[in-house]
Scaffold this motif. Structure first.
Motif, mmCIF file in Angstrom:
data_model
loop_
_atom_site.group_PDB
_atom_site.id
_atom_site.type_symbol
_atom_site.label_atom_id
_atom_site.label_comp_id
_atom_site.label_asym_id
_atom_site.label_seq_id
_atom_site.Cartn_x
_atom_site.Cartn_y
_atom_site.Cartn_z
ATOM 1 N N TYR A 83 -9.738 3.474 -8.233
ATOM 2 C CA TYR A 83 -8.939 2.722 -9.131
ATOM 3 C C TYR A 83 -8.192 1.983 -8.643
ATOM 4 C CZ TYR A 83 -11.756 5.822 -12.010
ATOM 5 O OH TYR A 83 -12.777 6.659 -12.771
ATOM 6 N N THR A 84 -7.406 2.251 -7.456
ATOM 7 C CA THR A 84 -6.203 1.279 -7.128
ATOM 8 C C THR A 84 -6.796 0.271 -5.893
ATOM 9 O OG1 THR A 84 -5.469 2.706 -5.191
ATOM 10 C CG2 THR A 84 -4.603 3.091 -7.469
ATOM 11 N N ASN A 138 0.932 -0.726 -12.982
ATOM 12 C CA ASN A 138 -0.770 -0.432 -12.965
ATOM 13 C C ASN A 138 -0.989 0.485 -12.125
ATOM 14 O OD1 ASN A 138 0.284 -1.988 -10.726
ATOM 15 N ND2 ASN A 138 -1.780 -3.306 -10.898
ATOM 16 N N ILE A 139 -0.637 0.668 -10.801
ATOM 17 C CA ILE A 139 -1.021 1.855 -10.173
ATOM 18 C C ILE A 139 -0.720 3.219 -10.705
ATOM 19 C CG2 ILE A 139 -0.404 2.969 -7.838
ATOM 20 C CD1 ILE A 139 -1.595 0.179 -6.936
ATOM 21 N N SER A 143 -3.657 3.888 -12.915
ATOM 22 C CA SER A 143 -4.820 4.122 -12.270
ATOM 23 C C SER A 143 -4.967 5.556 -11.841
ATOM 24 C CB SER A 143 -4.970 3.156 -11.142
ATOM 25 O OG SER A 143 -5.068 1.957 -11.492
ATOM 26 N N LEU A 144 -3.597 6.009 -11.248
ATOM 27 C CA LEU A 144 -3.692 7.466 -10.787
ATOM 28 C C LEU A 144 -3.563 8.257 -12.051
ATOM 29 C CD1 LEU A 144 -0.623 6.956 -8.159
ATOM 30 C CD2 LEU A 144 -2.935 7.027 -7.856
ATOM 31 N N GLU A 149 -8.149 6.339 -4.990
ATOM 32 C CA GLU A 149 -8.642 5.212 -3.839
ATOM 33 C C GLU A 149 -9.291 4.160 -4.548
ATOM 34 O OE1 GLU A 149 -9.686 7.237 -0.492
ATOM 35 O OE2 GLU A 149 -7.390 8.015 0.002
ATOM 36 N N ARG A 209 -5.363 0.585 -2.842
ATOM 37 C CA ARG A 209 -3.876 0.425 -2.324
ATOM 38 C C ARG A 209 -3.014 1.623 -2.185
ATOM 39 N NH1 ARG A 209 -0.886 -3.335 -6.264
ATOM 40 N NH2 ARG A 209 0.819 -2.850 -4.953
ATOM 41 N N VAL A 210 -3.815 2.702 -2.935
ATOM 42 C CA VAL A 210 -3.225 3.992 -2.636
ATOM 43 C C VAL A 210 -4.116 4.941 -1.634
ATOM 44 C CG1 VAL A 210 -2.532 6.546 -3.616
ATOM 45 C CG2 VAL A 210 -1.892 4.263 -4.737
ATOM 46 N N GLU A 265 0.889 -1.061 -0.034
ATOM 47 C CA GLU A 265 0.024 0.033 -0.048
ATOM 48 C C GLU A 265 0.853 1.126 0.025
ATOM 49 O OE1 GLU A 265 -2.975 -0.573 3.219
ATOM 50 O OE2 GLU A 265 -3.664 -2.111 2.168
#
Ligand code: LMR
Length: 337
Positions: free
Chosen positions: A58-59, A255-256, A259-260, A56, A62-63, A29
């Motif tokens: 879309y991840t 991938n993160i 998403s961001l 938050e 994890r973010v 995370e």
């Protein structure tokens, strides 16, 4: 099978599990602290909130994004240092604040009367010039992700500012841009660089006589309470770059990051639409509340303001690559969107 062989096999199996991406990478995370100097009700903060919600989502959590508005963590100059040191991960400073980092080209956005409207701006910020400018930030350990608009600036003071001569001798709060400094010098004013969070106090105590800012900033920072007159010169643009600490960005799985970027692209629309609406509404609200009297310049007056600031571009040409100015002018003259 010997006892030793079984032990080696077991150790190997445990290591594979511990070091596998599923265990260490895929569930990791990340905390993303987004600091900025604008008010909680500002369009900048609305954009930040939308970014947080979508990032938050879309991840899948994890973010985690924490937003710190209103200079509550850092003032203008400090926040850039904090970002470079990794004390926060994300900022959205105005484009006028990048020169102290050594990236002077961003001051091109401060040239008075260069952009006629937001359409002109999008030709730059959404095109190759905007991208090239953001790329320059990499050498300062920063990744530029997006541009957000605020709007066009007006002038305010405690005396009517009908003609350029009216600014003569006034102490004017400005952001840390040499182009804005030159603009005030052309008007015969005394520019004073000051953090955004200190502007209200400086205006109210008379440390400075006036300032320039957008209608939304004037309203949100309550500057109208301490300025009796304002002129709708709309002489220059104020916008932002949403930036992130390079080390943090590169540490994120691909991938993160994707998403961001999707979250930011949607948040940019929200921030820009809110900026247009807020600048319009702020004028109405300030007219209603008083005491500032707003002056709409006549055509002759507009020409006089433009004429008085004509030399700024020439005088700052040593700070900004002339080919960049030329490229920008050609892009603006091109009728295609
Ligand atoms: C200012 O310092 O006047 C602005 O850059 C503040 C902001 O972030 O809108």
């Amino acid at each position: 099978m010997s006892y030793l062989f079984i032990r080696i096999l077991l150790t190997h199996f445990i290591l594979v599990i511990l070091l596998s991406p599923t265990h260490s990478e895929e569930n990791k995370e990340f905390l993303l602290r987004f600091s900025h100097v604008a008010a909680p009700q500002s369009h900048k903060n609305k954009g930040a909130i939308m970014f947080k919600e979508l990032a938050e989502k879309y991840t899948e959590g994890r973010v985690r994004v924490e937003i710190y508005p209103n200079s509550q963590l850092y003032k203008d100059k400090e926040e850039l240092e904090a970002l470079q040191l990794g004390a926060v991960e994300m900022l959205a400073p105005s484009l006028s604040k990048f020169a102290p980092l050594g990236i002077k080209s961003f001051e091109i956005f401060d040239i008075p009367f260069l952009f006629r409207n937001l359409n002109d701006l999008s030709k730059i910020t959404e095109g190759p010039i905007g991208k090239d400018l953001l790329d320059q930030l990499k050498e300062r350990e920063i990744i530029g992700l997006a541009y957000w608009n605020n709007g066009f600036k007006i002038l305010s003071a405690n005396k009517p500012l009908i003609n350029p001569d009216d600014v003569l001798g006034l102490k004017m709060r400005i952001q840390s841009s040499r182009v804005i400094e030159q603009q005030m010098l052309e008007l015969g004013a005394i520019p004073q660089v000051m953090a955004f969070s200190e502007a209200y106090q400086a205006l109210s105590s008379g440390v400075v006589d006036g300032t320039e800012n957008t209608l939304a900033n004037m309203y949100n920072q309550k500057m109208y309470e301490v300025q009796s007159y304002a002129t709708l010169t709309f002489h220059g643009f104020l916008g932002y770059a949403v930036i992130i600490n390079k080390k943090f960005w590169l540490s994120l799985p691909v991938n993160i990051r994707e998403s961001l970027l999707s979250a930011l692209s949607e948040a940019t629309q929200v921030a820009n639409n809110s900026a247009i609406q807020e600048n319009e509404e702020s004028l109405e609200m300030m007219k209603k509340k008083g005491p500032t009297k707003f002056h709409e310049p006549s055509l002759e007056e507009k020409i006089a303001w433009e004429k008085s600031l004509k030399k700024v571009k020439e005088k700052i040409s040593h700070r900004i690559d002339p080919t960049l100015i030329k490229r920008m002018q050609e892009t603006l003259e091109n009728p295609s969107p």
